[in-house]
Design an enzyme around this catalytic site. Structure first.
Site, PDB file in Angstrom:
ATOM      1  N   GLY A 113       4.463  -1.597   5.144  1.00  0.00           N
ATOM      2  CA  GLY A 113       4.094  -0.497   4.270  1.00  0.00           C
ATOM      3  C   GLY A 113       5.175   0.576   4.283  1.00  0.00           C
ATOM      4  N   CYS A 114       5.199   1.399   3.251  1.00  0.00           N
ATOM      5  CA  CYS A 114       6.276   2.391   3.128  1.00  0.00           C
ATOM      6  C   CYS A 114       6.185   3.465   4.214  1.00  0.00           C
ATOM      7  CB  CYS A 114       6.282   3.013   1.734  1.00  0.00           C
ATOM      8  SG  CYS A 114       4.700   3.701   1.191  1.00  0.00           S
TER       9      CYS A 114
END
Length: 312
Positions: A113-114
């Site tokens: 995930g970012c």
């Protein structure tokens, strides 16, 4: 030539992957006509024809897509949350621990995930080297551009009827149940997930993740952190880079458009701030996915990627 299929190529992550791969001569993109983009039979055929399949889909759709793969040859790189803490999948952050070699031989890769990418890049090496305790309770906040919110959020921010509330930064994840928390704790080896506050603001792309610490939390202090980052990040898309933009400011948009990430540490003898800066669509999504594909294909990790953002 490797055959590549992007399932969910109309979303922001899929579009960026397609952009990066469009000019490459070592991959052939499998494309579905628009009317077949959601057709199960057509997707099944494309997935099983691919050497590498990117899943740029919501979690439920990603789980369905994996079930359509009927061979043991296709490498699946899933950019959703669905498999990030699944022990049967390899977490796709090659710069951390021994993950690069695991990715190289894996058929199932969960793209990070970012927000999680920025936190893990800062914390995982310090836990691994013993500078932070695994049972330490951490906090973090993250500033992000609105492109990370997908098509609806992009439309809201770019609408001619721009809502006044969007003009200022907005904190979300108020329940402290953000979907990236499980991977943040698991990959870093922490006993508890951090208290995490993400903030979205009215710029398109770029991310800045910050982990504040007191001196007594860090064995060896700020110089030990600097040395760890310098020596830990020598390959891949993450590197130590410690310089402000101008007059003591750090812009969250400094790495917009790039696929790499810069990490650093600022502070005094008593208080430290660990900071990572990157593009939420770059090392935070599409750039990381392509990096993982490059490792699988045995080519230089940065092939087809843009490195060297504005950060010095």
């Amino acid at each position: 030539m490797a055959k590549v299929f992007i399932d969910g190529s109309a979303g922001t992550t899929g579009l960026r992957i397609r952009e990066r791969l469009a000019e490459r001569e070592d991959v052939e993109l499998i494309r579905l006509p628009e009317e077949l983009r959601k057709d199960t039979a057509a997707r099944r055929e494309a997935l099983n024809s691919a050497d590498v399949a990117f899943l740029c889909l919501p979690d439920a759709a990603a789980l369905e897509a994996v079930s359509l793969v009927e061979n043991d040859r296709t490498v699946v790189i899933d950019t959703s949350t669905a498999h990030r803490t699944d022990p049967a999948w390899t977490y796709g952050f090659p710069e951390i621990g021994g993950l690069r070699e695991k990715i190289r031989s894996s058929k199932r890769i969960a793209n990070p995930g970012c927000h999680a990418s920025g936190f893990i890049a800062l914390v995982a090496p310090l836990v691994e080297k013993g500078l932070l305790a695994r049972d330490d309770r951490l906090t973090a906040f993250s500033l992000t551009g609105y492109s990370g919110g997908g098509k609806k959020m992009i439309a809201d921010y770019e609408s001619e009827q721009f809502a006044p509330s969007l003009a200022a930064p907005r904190m979300y994840g108020l329940s402290q149940m953000h979907k990236h928390l499980p991977e943040m704790a698991a990959v870093c080896g922490l006993g508890e997930a951090p208290v995490f506050s993400p903030v979205v603001s009215s710029y398109y792309a770029g991310m800045e993740v910050v982990v504040p610490l007191f001196r007594e939390q860090v064995k060896g202090g700020i110089e030990a952190v600097r040395e760890t980052y310098r020596t830990y990040y020598t390959q891949g898309l993450v590197r130590y880079a410690e310089a402000d933009d101008e007059n003591g400011f750090l812009s969250a948009g400094a790495m917009a458009g790039a696929d790499d990430m810069h990490v650093g540490v600022w502070g005094s003898g008593e208080r430290l701030t660990l900071v990572s800066r990157f593009d939420n669509l770059g090392k935070g999504a599409s750039g990381a996915a392509i990096q993982n594909m490059n490792i699988i294909l045995g080519v230089e990790e940065t092939t087809g990627l843009i490195t060297g953002g504005q950060s010095k």
